[in-house]
Design a protein around this motif. Sequence first.
Motif, PDB file in Angstrom:
ATOM      1  N   ARG A  71       0.839  -1.204   0.000  1.00 50.73           N
ATOM      2  CA  ARG A  71       0.000   0.000   0.000  1.00 50.73           C
ATOM      3  C   ARG A  71       0.876   1.258   0.000  1.00 50.73           C
ATOM      4  NH1 ARG A  71      -2.772  -3.259   3.844  1.00 50.73           N
ATOM      5  NH2 ARG A  71      -1.992  -2.045   5.624  1.00 50.73           N
ATOM      6  N   MET A  72       1.952   1.228   0.784  1.00 50.66           N
ATOM      7  CA  MET A  72       2.846   2.382   0.808  1.00 50.66           C
ATOM      8  C   MET A  72       3.549   2.556  -0.540  1.00 50.66           C
ATOM      9  SD  MET A  72       2.652   4.044   3.565  1.00 50.66           S
ATOM     10  CE  MET A  72       2.485   4.083   5.342  1.00 50.66           C
ATOM     11  N   ALA A  73       3.890   1.446  -1.173  1.00 49.84           N
ATOM     12  CA  ALA A  73       4.525   1.529  -2.486  1.00 49.84           C
ATOM     13  C   ALA A  73       3.596   2.207  -3.494  1.00 49.84           C
ATOM     14  CB  ALA A  73       4.914   0.133  -2.964  1.00 49.84           C
ATOM     15  N   ALA A  74       2.313   1.836  -3.468  1.00 51.49           N
ATOM     16  CA  ALA A  74       1.354   2.452  -4.396  1.00 51.49           C
ATOM     17  C   ALA A  74       1.220   3.946  -4.134  1.00 51.49           C
ATOM     18  CB  ALA A  74       0.001   1.761  -4.266  1.00 51.49           C
ATOM     19  N   ARG A  75       1.180   4.331  -2.856  1.00 45.69           N
ATOM     20  CA  ARG A  75       1.063   5.759  -2.533  1.00 45.69           C
ATOM     21  C   ARG A  75       2.316   6.524  -2.943  1.00 45.69           C
ATOM     22  NH1 ARG A  75      -0.899   3.536   2.990  1.00 45.69           N
ATOM     23  NH2 ARG A  75      -3.178   3.616   2.793  1.00 45.69           N
ATOM     24  N   ALA A  76       3.502   5.932  -2.635  1.00 49.95           N
ATOM     25  CA  ALA A  76       4.742   6.619  -2.983  1.00 49.95           C
ATOM     26  C   ALA A  76       4.910   6.722  -4.495  1.00 49.95           C
ATOM     27  CB  ALA A  76       5.929   5.887  -2.360  1.00 49.95           C
TER      28      ALA A  76
ATOM     29  N   MET B  78      -4.252   6.310   5.358  1.00 47.08           N
ATOM     30  CA  MET B  78      -2.832   6.600   5.563  1.00 47.08           C
ATOM     31  C   MET B  78      -2.507   6.632   7.052  1.00 47.08           C
ATOM     32  SD  MET B  78      -2.310   9.519   2.599  1.00 47.08           S
ATOM     33  CE  MET B  78      -0.752  10.100   3.251  1.00 47.08           C
ATOM     34  N   GLU B  79      -3.388   7.234   7.824  1.00 42.24           N
ATOM     35  CA  GLU B  79      -3.144   7.281   9.266  1.00 42.24           C
ATOM     36  C   GLU B  79      -3.156   5.883   9.868  1.00 42.24           C
ATOM     37  OE1 GLU B  79      -4.552  10.480  11.832  1.00 42.24           O
ATOM     38  OE2 GLU B  79      -5.813  11.151  10.142  1.00 42.24           O
ATOM     39  N   ARG B  80      -4.067   5.041   9.396  1.00 44.94           N
ATOM     40  CA  ARG B  80      -4.098   3.667   9.912  1.00 44.94           C
ATOM     41  C   ARG B  80      -2.802   2.935   9.601  1.00 44.94           C
ATOM     42  NH1 ARG B  80      -5.026  -1.500   8.268  1.00 44.94           N
ATOM     43  NH2 ARG B  80      -6.062  -2.875   9.786  1.00 44.94           N
ATOM     44  N   ASP B  81      -2.181   3.255   8.484  1.00 47.81           N
ATOM     45  CA  ASP B  81      -0.934   2.600   8.095  1.00 47.81           C
ATOM     46  C   ASP B  81       0.295   3.274   8.691  1.00 47.81           C
ATOM     47  OD1 ASP B  81      -2.216   0.655   6.700  1.00 47.81           O
ATOM     48  OD2 ASP B  81      -1.906   1.533   4.715  1.00 47.81           O
ATOM     49  N   GLY B  82       0.089   4.144   9.685  1.00 42.05           N
ATOM     50  CA  GLY B  82       1.215   4.682  10.436  1.00 42.05           C
ATOM     51  C   GLY B  82       1.686   6.047  10.034  1.00 42.05           C
ATOM     52  N   VAL B  83       1.038   6.703   9.085  1.00 46.81           N
ATOM     53  CA  VAL B  83       1.452   8.047   8.688  1.00 46.81           C
ATOM     54  C   VAL B  83       0.931   9.047   9.719  1.00 46.81           C
ATOM     55  CG1 VAL B  83       1.300   9.829   6.908  1.00 46.81           C
ATOM     56  CG2 VAL B  83       1.463   7.409   6.264  1.00 46.81           C
TER      57      VAL B  83
ATOM     58  N   GLN C 119       7.255  10.285   4.871  1.00 49.11           N
ATOM     59  CA  GLN C 119       6.808   9.057   5.531  1.00 49.11           C
ATOM     60  C   GLN C 119       6.417   7.982   4.531  1.00 49.11           C
ATOM     61  OE1 GLN C 119       4.374   9.754   9.342  1.00 49.11           O
ATOM     62  NE2 GLN C 119       4.202  11.711   8.287  1.00 49.11           N
ATOM     63  N   LEU C 120       5.785   8.376   3.417  1.00 46.20           N
ATOM     64  CA  LEU C 120       5.398   7.396   2.402  1.00 46.20           C
ATOM     65  C   LEU C 120       6.622   6.764   1.749  1.00 46.20           C
ATOM     66  CD1 LEU C 120       2.410   9.186   0.606  1.00 46.20           C
ATOM     67  CD2 LEU C 120       2.332   7.501   2.454  1.00 46.20           C
ATOM     68  N   VAL C 121       7.578   7.594   1.358  1.00 42.11           N
ATOM     69  CA  VAL C 121       8.775   7.077   0.685  1.00 42.11           C
ATOM     70  C   VAL C 121       9.612   6.236   1.642  1.00 42.11           C
ATOM     71  CG1 VAL C 121      10.911   7.762  -0.464  1.00 42.11           C
ATOM     72  CG2 VAL C 121       8.788   8.986  -0.959  1.00 42.11           C
ATOM     73  N   GLU C 122       9.689   6.663   2.889  1.00 41.64           N
ATOM     74  CA  GLU C 122      10.468   5.913   3.881  1.00 41.64           C
ATOM     75  C   GLU C 122       9.901   4.514   4.100  1.00 41.64           C
ATOM     76  OE1 GLU C 122      11.522   6.234   8.667  1.00 41.64           O
ATOM     77  OE2 GLU C 122      10.577   7.907   7.608  1.00 41.64           O
TER      78      GLU C 122
ATOM     79  N   HIS D 142      15.864  12.345  -1.006  1.00 39.38           N
ATOM     80  CA  HIS D 142      17.051  11.562  -0.652  1.00 39.38           C
ATOM     81  C   HIS D 142      17.073  11.229   0.845  1.00 39.38           C
ATOM     82  CE1 HIS D 142      19.758  12.485  -4.369  1.00 39.38           C
ATOM     83  NE2 HIS D 142      18.555  12.066  -4.697  1.00 39.38           N
ATOM     84  N   ALA D 143      16.615  12.155   1.665  1.00 40.38           N
ATOM     85  CA  ALA D 143      16.576  11.876   3.107  1.00 40.38           C
ATOM     86  C   ALA D 143      15.612  10.732   3.403  1.00 40.38           C
ATOM     87  CB  ALA D 143      16.170  13.130   3.872  1.00 40.38           C
ATOM     88  N   ALA D 144      14.457  10.698   2.720  1.00 41.26           N
ATOM     89  CA  ALA D 144      13.495   9.622   2.932  1.00 41.26           C
ATOM     90  C   ALA D 144      14.059   8.298   2.430  1.00 41.26           C
ATOM     91  CB  ALA D 144      12.177   9.945   2.222  1.00 41.26           C
TER      92      ALA D 144
END
Length: 542
Positions: free
Chosen positions: A283-288, A315-320, A337-340, A373-375
């Motif tokens: 799910r995070m991959a799709a958002r990023a 997104m909040e449920r997934d920890g964002v 947060q998404l990229v990380e 780059h930081a993420a």
Amino acid sequence: MSGISPTQDTAAAASSWDDLVTTALLGTDRRPPAEAAPGREAPVALLDAAAVATVRRRAGLLPGRAAPRPEPAPGDPRPALPAAAARRLALLLADRSGGGGGRRGSSPDLTELLPQWLAAANAHGYAAPPQALPALLDAARGRTDLRPAALAFAGPRALWLARLNPDWRFALRAAPGGGATLPGAGDGEAVRRVWEEGLFAERVALLGALRARTPGRARELLEETWRKERAEDRLMFLDSLRTGLCAEDEPFLEQALGDRSRNVRATAAELLSALPGSALAGRMAARAAACVAIDHTGNSAGIVVEAPLECDPSMERDGVAARPPAGRGERSWWLGQLVEAAPLGMWPGRLGGRTPREIVALPVADGWQGELHAAWSRAAVRQRDAEWSRALLGAPSAPEAGGPGAVSLAERAKLLAALEPGERAAWVAGFIAAHGLSEAFQLLGVCAVPWAAPLGRAVVDALDIARDAGSYPWSFSGVMGLAERCLDPAQAAYLDGLLAIPDEREDAAPGSGGYWAEAFQRLVGTLRLRAAMAAELEPDTP
């Protein structure tokens, strides 16, 4: 006297003492002593009577009941220290002077050698000499950095002593389960009893021990009582799943995403994002992927970023975390947060089949490069991805915030931890050759000890260059202290040419030449002492 019982005699003595106390409080003028000797003044008679009564009271005390004899100290099956090493330990423990301020002189600092000695003794598997245990516990009490190695070396007898002396109770707090004996993984009944009835520290220790040996059993225990645990306890228990984290943990962690505690939800999301094949990672991959793409509009390829416009409930449920810290914009906070949390393996396919090094080298539009780059750096650290870490570190000669690479030295230090020790040391050696020592301190701290020969030579050469340049010597005291602890003792001969006092330049700091010579003498002396300590710990040393 035969007609007076001991109870009556005791009561009479107590009554007499009470009368004396009352007379003393009221004063002999208002109440003369009842037992005054003829011809004695009242105050003197009162004191005489009090002295006699005091002797009587003390003589009548019965000895207290003896305390129960402590259980014998447990045995320690490890081999005994060689005699030379035992004498060295006594010397190290006797030197409790500490570093102090001002010039340190040319003699090795024994207090800084004790941690290294303990690490080497533990590597050999020796048992601590019983007579050294009190001094060893006293040293660990005063220095928290010594405690893990000191308690490991002291073994089970340290816990036995800690139960007898309140000053050493820190050893019990540091031991798993507060020093309690944990059941073996095969004793199912005892395991369940500790889990259901034990103290919190015992339960945490049990979960950690099971997780290291049978991860599935630890997770099963946690699932059984999860809904009944307090929020702060759930957080601690969940953190134990970092050990042995695997795909089988995903269903439980996915369930924890709906926990009523925000901290528990965030920890569950972090653990799931460390599993590249998890549903949350997908799910995070799709958002990023919706936020980062290749820009083909220019003459050359680049990266274009479109940060999220909102943080929705999923997104909040997934920890964002929806609310950014002070000074951060909402959209950049959500993007990071998404990229990380997205699996790093998704980016080559998303960005034209490029390798991590090629992706990091691409320009990023609209000033998003630092954030992106930081993420990626945080993701590489979390996922321990050596290829991405290598790409984000860039060349050692690259400036801290320029070109490909992490945005800070602190992030570079974290990225280095994903590399093999030899590659890590070589990168830091190149950084020192390009930038000197002034910014290398935290990078040196993540390198394996003893330093590899190229890294050790790079540090010594940089110190020599700083000395020849007339640099202010005390600004390198931290690196010099690290060198004393981390240089390979075999490199002591490489330093012999630096022991003389150099000719001082006119623009040099006053007295710097003498300080540098003194510091190099101390460094050489420390390395040779470390070599002697290592030889003494060898079993075959006579």
